[in-house]
Structure formats: C-alpha cells, structure tokens
Design an enzyme around this catalytic site. Sequence first.
Site, short mmCIF file in Angstrom:
data_model
loop_
_atom_site.label_atom_id
_atom_site.label_comp_id
_atom_site.label_asym_id
_atom_site.label_seq_id
_atom_site.Cartn_x
_atom_site.Cartn_y
_atom_site.Cartn_z
CG ASN A 81 37.71 -29.42 11.59
OD1 ASN A 81 37.78 -30.38 12.53
ND2 ASN A 81 38.58 -28.22 11.73
CB VAL A 88 33.24 -30.68 4.89
CG1 VAL A 88 34.32 -31.36 5.42
CG2 VAL A 88 31.88 -31.51 5.11
CB CYS A 89 36.24 -26.28 6.82
SG CYS A 89 37.67 -25.33 6.72
CB ILE A 90 39.08 -31.31 5.60
CG1 ILE A 90 38.13 -31.80 4.51
CG2 ILE A 90 38.62 -31.60 7.07
CD1 ILE A 90 38.03 -33.19 4.65
#
Lengths: 165, 433
Positions: A81, A88-90
């Site tokens: 992720n 950051v990919c959330i």
Amino acid sequence: MAGSALKRLMAEYKQLTLNPPEGIVAGPSNEENFFEWEALIVGPEGTCFEGGVFPAKITFPPDYPLSPPKMKFTSDMFHPNIYPDGQVCISILHAPGDDPMGYESSAERWSPVQSVEKILLSVVSMLAEPNDESGANVDASKMWRDDRQQFNKMARRLVRKSLGL
Amino acid sequence: MDKPAIEELFDSSRFNGGSSSILLFFYFPLGLVLAILRIFIGVQLFILSCILPKFHAVRSVILRIICCVLGIVVTTDNSENRKKDVRVLVTNHVSPLDHLAVDLVYPSIMPSVWDLPGMLMWMLGYRDMGAKRGRAVLIEKAKEHCEESPIPLLSHPEGATTNGKKGLLKFSTWSFSLDQPVQPIVIVINRPLIGINISTLGSRWWQDVFWFFFSPFTVFHLRVLPAMYKGESEDFEEFTKRVQDTMAPQLHLTTTFYTSADKVEYAKKVLFNPHLKKIDITEMCIVSNSLCNHRHLDRLQSLRHHHHYQHQPIVMLLDRFSVMASQVKEVLPHVPEDVIRKDLEKTSCVDTTISRILEGQVHFVPIDTSPSSGDGEADLLEGATAMPSGTSTPLTPSPSATQFSASHFSRSANERQMSFEERKQALYDTARR
C-alpha cells in the site's frame, strides 16, 4: 482559512506531544512552516516490520481539515500500500469521491473529524496488515501474496536499514 | 464478588449528607477557623521539615506530633513486617497526602511526575527521576536509586485515587519491576464524626488538603503486609496481579480492571456534561441511530467497549443535540457550546456544522480555555483537546514503555522544537536497543 487550519494543527500537535500513541512521534519539522510535518513510526510488534523506525513526511493542504493531508515515507519502503516513491495509499487519506484505486469503501474516508493521530494509527495497522487488493506497489503486492517468506526477508532488511545498522 | 461499576469507585460530592449534615452545619464556623489556623501551622511544619535532617528519628517524631495538630493522625499495624532492606513500598492511593503519611512512619521518597523546582520537590519528599522523559528513563533511574540508596522508594501503582470503598484500580507494573522484594502497605483512611469525603472526582490537591485542615482529624491507618517476591516462573504482570490480589482483601475491596486513564475519561464525561443521565444501552442505540452519521454509532460502541461498560448501565447524554454538540466540541473546543447548538439546529449534522464553523460561515467569540493566556500564541494553544483544566487529578507516573510524550507543551516555538527533536532521538534510541 489558513488561520483555522493552523489553529487545528496546533491543537493536534499539542495532543500528539502530550499524549502520543505508542511508538509514534509527530510534529512540524520546522515551525516556520506548520503545514509540513515529520513523523516517526515504529514498526508494530509481531509483524515483519517490528522494531524498525520509519520516517515520513506529512503535507497539509491550506484548507485542512476539510481536505486530507498527504503522507509520504522518506525512507525506503516495500509494502503493497505504499507507492515506490513512498506515498501512502490508504482510504483515510482520501476524501469521499476521490478513489484512485477504486477499491475503498466509503466508510473509512477522510472527513474533518479524522485527525493526524488517526491517520498515523491507520498507517501502523496498514504496516501490520497490508491490503493486497490495492496494489500501490504491484511487486510488493505480488510478493506478499505469493512469496511471504521473501517479503518478510525484504521487510526485515528495511528494518535494519531504517535503524542504520 | 460482583465487579463494581466505575462510578462506585469515586465520590462525586464532598459531603455524605444524612444525619451528619446537621452536625456539619454547626461545625462549619469552627472548622473554618480551624482550617485557617492550621494553614499557618502547616507553613511552620513545612519550614521545620526543611531544617531537620531527613530520615532522622527525631524529625519523624516531631513531624508526627505536628501532623496530629494539623489533624493528620497516622497509626500503624503489623509494623514488624516492615523489613529494612526492602527498597520498594507500594500502597493503594486514597488521598493526595498518602505519601506524606507513609513518609512520617517509614521515611521514603517518591518519584516526581511534575515539573517542580528542585528545592520545592526536595521539600515535598519527591525526587525527579526523569518521569517526563518516558517510562524507560524513570525505571532506569529508579533502579539506580534502589541499588545505591538505603531510602526506600514509595509508589502508588494505582496511579490515581479512589474512595477506598469499593475497589482497587488496575495496578501498573512498572513499580514491581524495580527491585525485589516489594513491600505492600495498605492505607485505610477514616474521618470520624463529620461526613466529609477525602477526595472527590476532579478535585484538586489543594482542595483536598483544605478539607483535611477543616475536619477535626483524619486517621491514616497503615497496615504493613509481608514483603512479596516474584516467583521464578511469574512475569511482572502476574506478580503485579498477585500483589493486588493480596492487598484487596486486606482492604475489603475487590480488584477491578479500570485504570487511571479510565478515571480521567470518566471524570471528563461527568464534569463536562452536568446534565448527564444514566440510560440503558437499548436507549442509547435509539439515540445513536437518530444521528445523521452512522460512524458515530461505531465510535460510541467502540468507546463503550474500551471502557468495559458492556454489562453495566451506560452513562450517556439523553438528548440528541447534546451528543452531537459534544462531538463538535471535541473537534473544535474553542467554539462556545451555544453557537454549536444553534448551528446544529439548522444543519442537524455534525460534519456539516464542523465544516461551516471552519469555513467561517458561523460567527463566534472563541472561548479562552487556557487558564493563563495572555500573549498571541496562547490563542493558538487554547484549542488543545488534552486534559481539560478542571480535571487536573494528579496522576502518578505510569507512562507506557513506548510512548514518547512530553511533560508539557511549551509556549515557545524553540522549546517545542527542542522537545520534538529530543523525543525523536529517544524513539530512535529505544528502537536501536
């Protein structure tokens, strides 16, 4: 507009200074610019990132908390992720409606009631439990699914590197 | 035995009421005079305790006599159990003067949690052990002290006071990892004749001390229990639990899983929502369902879960707007409550109201929440959601091993920056170990 953002950031900074979550230190890297923060995150116990210290940069938009901040790891990361450049990919970092990967439910999106602390805690749980559907880093996703041993080895190498050992 | 609910652990009002209140009415003028006299005598005591050499037999006798004059009587039981070579004393925590009472009989020092000037700290029997730099430093310094000095270290592992009537708070483990063995001492506190509670929820230490002076006298009864050793196969958590289980029956109390943090949370709830009512969980769900955003329901449930309220009547706000207003207040503490309520009546949605306030569509005069704000920067600081000033219940140190918090949030940007750098370094140091 920037005034209320500043106020809110100051309040959050105070909260994070006096009562930070375990294994997290965060604050403006230089108080000249309150919209650029630095965070140190300790890899959660019992995971392959255990014991590592991962520095990250958090950038707040001028209309924070209406828009979410951006978070980018400044150390090397290898995680399903996290984009290869550290971004950051959330879901908590995405406002409802903007969904780059098309996999997130709208439940855990950014809204003004979220906070830096919640983001950091989400990142910690992301380190503990990667979401392999997202695939911000396809190689890492694949390795996480198919060759867990190799992935753990990579992670442990990053942990040692992050500590300068 | 049944586990007590959290509200039973603390007194909410200073006076018991009932028949003793008539007595109290007549006693009041006398008590007031007594309190004022005793405050002056107290100052003398303070100076005397500074002059006399600490840890000397004569000092302890003189101080005990003066304390009797001040209405603080200390009696002991089973003092033959007290072994000179035991370096760690642990007691339950029922009043802000516990350490004084123990110190009178068994000279000891207590690690300080507050940022007091060195001189004052020394006079009060505290010692700086670096609690503000995190638990690791505190434990290290305390261990050093145990090895070098014959003076025992006193700690209240509960971390916060209770009313001593129902249960013990969960013990924190740090004081049990310092040295072996550990000497448990139980304190029973008794205020005969008039019913004034020792400490109430959210009261300050000086308020409690005033009522000490006001009351005819207060008896501290210390009972020393045999020193306890950690078993070979036990870890510190099990040992801590065993000590707690030994102390509780001596006090006729049960052990609970509430921590000092739960007390702070509970105090915040009670003190900041005076129109709070107790309702059942079912009612709460109805209230929550009517909220515009279902995420808040999840939050409430997780909150409830966190505080072990599952099987007890839950403390909740009855009216829907109060729930929403307090949620907005959490995010924007500097906005007056009536402004929030007014806007909520228009929008009836928490998120919309927050956005409107932040966008400047709602006009308001910010409330000054910091007690001593004067300069421009205080304006920025006041929005903090840390512990509100009203609940400054003194907490003894129980910082977690991996929490890197600062003891205070400085007004000056430079100092903040320094503290930030220090904390970053501390985190790296701990991680590299």
